[in-house]
Design a protein around this motif. Structure first.
Motif, PDB file in Angstrom:
ATOM      1  N   ALA A  84       0.889  -1.169   0.000  1.00 44.08           N
ATOM      2  CA  ALA A  84       0.000   0.000   0.000  1.00 44.08           C
ATOM      3  C   ALA A  84       0.925   1.215   0.000  1.00 44.08           C
ATOM      4  O   ALA A  84       1.089   1.901   1.002  1.00 44.08           O
ATOM      5  CB  ALA A  84      -0.925  -0.003   1.210  1.00 44.08           C
ATOM      6  N   VAL A  85       1.543   1.454  -1.151  1.00 47.54           N
ATOM      7  CA  VAL A  85       2.665   2.385  -1.262  1.00 47.54           C
ATOM      8  C   VAL A  85       2.174   3.746  -1.734  1.00 47.54           C
ATOM      9  O   VAL A  85       1.740   3.910  -2.878  1.00 47.54           O
ATOM     10  CB  VAL A  85       3.719   1.844  -2.250  1.00 47.54           C
ATOM     11  N   SER A  86       2.246   4.727  -0.851  1.00 43.84           N
ATOM     12  CA  SER A  86       1.921   6.102  -1.237  1.00 43.84           C
ATOM     13  C   SER A  86       2.449   7.046  -0.175  1.00 43.84           C
ATOM     14  O   SER A  86       2.504   6.695   1.013  1.00 43.84           O
ATOM     15  CB  SER A  86       0.413   6.295  -1.387  1.00 43.84           C
ATOM     16  N   ILE A  93      -4.434   4.543   2.391  1.00 47.01           N
ATOM     17  CA  ILE A  93      -5.625   3.938   2.992  1.00 47.01           C
ATOM     18  C   ILE A  93      -6.486   3.278   1.916  1.00 47.01           C
ATOM     19  O   ILE A  93      -6.956   2.143   2.076  1.00 47.01           O
ATOM     20  CB  ILE A  93      -6.430   5.001   3.769  1.00 47.01           C
ATOM     21  N   GLU A  94      -6.684   3.965   0.790  1.00 47.31           N
ATOM     22  CA  GLU A  94      -7.463   3.386  -0.306  1.00 47.31           C
ATOM     23  C   GLU A  94      -6.834   2.083  -0.795  1.00 47.31           C
ATOM     24  O   GLU A  94      -7.533   1.076  -1.010  1.00 47.31           O
ATOM     25  CB  GLU A  94      -7.573   4.376  -1.471  1.00 47.31           C
ATOM     26  N   LEU A  95      -5.519   2.088  -0.955  1.00 43.58           N
ATOM     27  CA  LEU A  95      -4.834   0.890  -1.434  1.00 43.58           C
ATOM     28  C   LEU A  95      -4.951  -0.253  -0.425  1.00 43.58           C
ATOM     29  O   LEU A  95      -5.122  -1.420  -0.805  1.00 43.58           O
ATOM     30  CB  LEU A  95      -3.371   1.196  -1.721  1.00 43.58           C
ATOM     31  N   ALA A  96      -4.845   0.053   0.855  1.00 39.00           N
ATOM     32  CA  ALA A  96      -4.975  -0.976   1.884  1.00 39.00           C
ATOM     33  C   ALA A  96      -6.371  -1.582   1.878  1.00 39.00           C
ATOM     34  O   ALA A  96      -6.534  -2.807   2.001  1.00 39.00           O
ATOM     35  CB  ALA A  96      -4.646  -0.397   3.255  1.00 39.00           C
ATOM     36  N   ALA A 124       1.493   8.768  12.833  1.00 38.55           N
ATOM     37  CA  ALA A 124       0.081   8.997  12.505  1.00 38.55           C
ATOM     38  C   ALA A 124      -0.288   8.363  11.168  1.00 38.55           C
ATOM     39  O   ALA A 124      -1.395   7.830  10.999  1.00 38.55           O
ATOM     40  CB  ALA A 124      -0.207  10.497  12.491  1.00 38.55           C
ATOM     41  N   HIS A 125       0.632   8.413  10.205  1.00 39.17           N
ATOM     42  CA  HIS A 125       0.390   7.814   8.891  1.00 39.17           C
ATOM     43  C   HIS A 125       0.135   6.309   9.031  1.00 39.17           C
ATOM     44  O   HIS A 125      -0.868   5.783   8.533  1.00 39.17           O
ATOM     45  CB  HIS A 125       1.603   8.066   7.991  1.00 39.17           C
ATOM     46  N   PHE A 126       1.034   5.614   9.714  1.00 43.39           N
ATOM     47  CA  PHE A 126       0.894   4.166   9.845  1.00 43.39           C
ATOM     48  C   PHE A 126      -0.353   3.801  10.652  1.00 43.39           C
ATOM     49  O   PHE A 126      -1.041   2.828  10.330  1.00 43.39           O
ATOM     50  CB  PHE A 126       2.139   3.568  10.483  1.00 43.39           C
ATOM     51  N   ARG A 127      -0.637   4.551  11.685  1.00 46.82           N
ATOM     52  CA  ARG A 127      -1.828   4.254  12.489  1.00 46.82           C
ATOM     53  C   ARG A 127      -3.106   4.476  11.681  1.00 46.82           C
ATOM     54  O   ARG A 127      -4.073   3.713  11.817  1.00 46.82           O
ATOM     55  CB  ARG A 127      -1.832   5.108  13.753  1.00 46.82           C
ATOM     56  N   ALA A 130      -3.431   1.434   9.358  1.00 48.12           N
ATOM     57  CA  ALA A 130      -3.861   0.266  10.121  1.00 48.12           C
ATOM     58  C   ALA A 130      -5.322   0.375  10.539  1.00 48.12           C
ATOM     59  O   ALA A 130      -6.051  -0.624  10.540  1.00 48.12           O
ATOM     60  CB  ALA A 130      -2.966   0.089  11.351  1.00 48.12           C
ATOM     61  N   GLY A 131      -5.750   1.591  10.867  1.00 50.26           N
ATOM     62  CA  GLY A 131      -7.127   1.794  11.300  1.00 50.26           C
ATOM     63  C   GLY A 131      -8.150   1.608  10.198  1.00 50.26           C
ATOM     64  O   GLY A 131      -9.353   1.451  10.464  1.00 50.26           O
ATOM     65  N   ALA A 132      -7.686   1.600   8.946  1.00 52.53           N
ATOM     66  CA  ALA A 132      -8.598   1.488   7.805  1.00 52.53           C
ATOM     67  C   ALA A 132      -8.776   0.052   7.333  1.00 52.53           C
ATOM     68  O   ALA A 132      -9.546  -0.206   6.410  1.00 52.53           O
ATOM     69  CB  ALA A 132      -8.080   2.341   6.652  1.00 52.53           C
ATOM     70  N   THR A 133      -8.055  -0.898   7.933  1.00 49.04           N
ATOM     71  CA  THR A 133      -8.123  -2.287   7.486  1.00 49.04           C
ATOM     72  C   THR A 133      -8.057  -3.223   8.680  1.00 49.04           C
ATOM     73  O   THR A 133      -7.495  -2.881   9.724  1.00 49.04           O
ATOM     74  CB  THR A 133      -6.970  -2.612   6.512  1.00 49.04           C
ATOM     75  N   GLY A 134      -8.626  -4.391   8.508  1.00 52.78           N
ATOM     76  CA  GLY A 134      -8.524  -5.407   9.541  1.00 52.78           C
ATOM     77  C   GLY A 134      -7.336  -6.317   9.357  1.00 52.78           C
ATOM     78  O   GLY A 134      -7.124  -7.234  10.143  1.00 52.78           O
ATOM     79  N   LEU A 135      -6.537  -6.070   8.315  1.00 55.79           N
ATOM     80  CA  LEU A 135      -5.396  -6.929   8.013  1.00 55.79           C
ATOM     81  C   LEU A 135      -4.183  -6.577   8.871  1.00 55.79           C
ATOM     82  O   LEU A 135      -4.039  -5.434   9.312  1.00 55.79           O
ATOM     83  CB  LEU A 135      -4.999  -6.790   6.546  1.00 55.79           C
ATOM     84  N   PRO A 136      -3.284  -7.542   9.080  1.00 55.29           N
ATOM     85  CA  PRO A 136      -1.990  -7.209   9.679  1.00 55.29           C
ATOM     86  C   PRO A 136      -1.245  -6.220   8.781  1.00 55.29           C
ATOM     87  O   PRO A 136      -1.371  -6.265   7.553  1.00 55.29           O
ATOM     88  CB  PRO A 136      -1.251  -8.552   9.715  1.00 55.29           C
TER      89      PRO A 136
END
Length: 305
Positions: A84-86, A93-96, A124-127, A130-136
Motif C-alpha cells: 500500500a505504497v503512497s 488507505i485506499e490501497l490498503a 500517525a500515517h501508519f496508524r 492500520a485503522g482502515a483495514t482489519g489486516l496485519p
C-alpha cells in the motif's frame, strides 16, 4: 482460517516484479506464472505491488487486479502481502482497503517518501493505514528512498498494537533485530530488505528477507536460511557469497535487472514502465556473467552450465 503472520512471515519472501506486455499493460498470465513458480518451491509468502513491482506506476485498479491474481494463484497455499505504497495517507488507505477486498493476507506500508514527515507524522500515517483495514500491517523502513527513517522509538510505539506484525528493514543496520527484539512482542518479525546483507541480518537474529534474488534462486535462498537457522554458518556464508555478483547486478538497477534476469530464465518479458527503462546492453552482459559464475553448481533453477 486466519493464521497469524508470525507463523508465515519468515524466511526468504520474494518481492515479485510486475510483468508488462508490449502494449504496457499488466501481463496477468505471466504474473500468475511467477506466483506459481514460488508456490511450487515452497515460498512462505509473496509480496506484490511493492518496490520490485513498480508500485508507484500502477493504478489502484491495476493493483487490485494483481492482488486478485496472486490470491487466485495461491489458493491458500501461500500468503499474499500487498503493498500500500503512497506518500499520501488517504491514497495509502485506499490501497490498503482495496488489498483487503481483493483477498490479501497482509498489507505492507512504507514510510512516506519525498514529504519528509516528522516521526509524529510517520506514526500517525501508519496508524491511519492500520485503522482502515482489519489486516496485519507490515512496516517498511527504507531511508535510502524515503530520506526519513523509521526511528526505533517510533517502531516501538507502533508495535504496541499487535496489528503491526513485522518490519521490512531497509536501514542496513544488521544489529536491529538483536537490539529491538527484547522490547517487542514475541511474534513481531524482522526481515531484511537488502539481499547483500541478508545473511548477516538473519545470523544476527533476523527472521528472513524480503528478497529480489529469491525471484531467481528461491531454492538456494531457502537453503541459506535453513542452514543459518541450523547454525551451519560457514556453509550458508559460502552459498551467500556465490550469489553476491548477481545480487550486485540486481541492486544497481532495480527492478530492470531483475526483470531482465527473469526474461533470461523465461517466465516473463523484461519490459518496464517509465520512468524505469529496460536494462542496457552492458548491464545485461553483467547479469549473464553472474549467472555463469554459479551455473556450474546448478545454484539457479533453469540455468545450465
Amino acid at each position: 482460517m486466519f493464521i497469524a503472520p508470525s507463523a508465515w512471515f519468515t524466511g526468504f519472501i520474494p518481492d515479485l516484479p510486475t510483468p508488462f506486455d508490449a502494449a504496457d499493460a499488466v501481463d496477468l498470465k505471466a504474473f500468475a506464472a511467477l506466483c506459481e513458480r514460488q508456490i511450487a518451491v515452497g515460498a512462505p509468502a509473496v509480496l506484490v505491488c511493492e518496490t520490485a513491482g513498480e508500485a508507484p506506476t500502477l493504478s489502484p485498479a491495476e493493483q487490485e487486479l494483481i492482488i486478485r491474481t496472486a490470491v487466485d494463484a495461491a489458493r491458500g497455499r501461500v500468503r499474499v502481502i500487498a503493498g500500500a505504497v503512497s506518500n499520501a495517507t488517504s491514497h495509502a488507505i485506499e490501497l490498503a482497503r482495496r488489498a483487503e477486498a481483493a483477498g490479501a493476507d497482509a498489507v505492507m506500508s512504507v514510510v512516506p517518501a519525498y514529504n519528509k514527515p516528522m516521526q509524529e507524522g510517520i506514526l500517525a500515517h501508519f496508524r491511519a493505514v492500520a485503522g482502515a483495514t482489519g489486516l496485519p500491517v507490515i512496516l517498511h523502513d527504507v531511508p535510502s528512498r524515503t530520506l526519513r527513517p523509521l526511528a526505533d522509538e517510533t517502531l516501538l510505539r507502533l508495535a504496541e498494537s499487535r496489528q503491526f506484525a513485522g518490519l521490512r528493514d531497509g536501514s542496513g543496520d544488521i544489529t536491529r533485530p538483536m537490539r529491538l527484539a527484547p522490547h517487542l512482542p514475541a511474534g513481531f518479525r524482522f526481515l531484511s530488505s537488502d539481499d547483500a546483507t541478508a545473511f548477516a541480518y538473519v545470523a544476527n537474529g533476523g527472521d528472513g528477507a524480503i528478497s529480489e534474488v529469491a525471484n531467481i534462486a528461491p531454492d538456494l535462498c531457502r537453503t541459506i536460511f535453513s542452514q543459518v537457522r541450523q547454525g551451519r554458518l560457514q556453509s550458508a556464508r559460502y552459498l551467500h557469497k556465490r550469489l553476491i555478483p548477481l545480487i550486485g547486478c540486481l541492486s544497481r538497477e532495480s527492478p530492470a535487472a531483475l526483470k531482465y534476469a527473469l526474461s533470461v530464465l523465461g517466465p516473463m518479458s523484461a519490459a518496464t514502465r517509465l520512468p524505469i527503462v529496460p536494462l542496457e546492453a552492458t548491464a545485461q552482459r553483467e547479469v549473464v556473467r553472474a549467472f555463469a559464475a554459479i551455473a556450474d553448481e546448478e545454484l539457479i533453477d533453469g540455468v545450465g552450465a
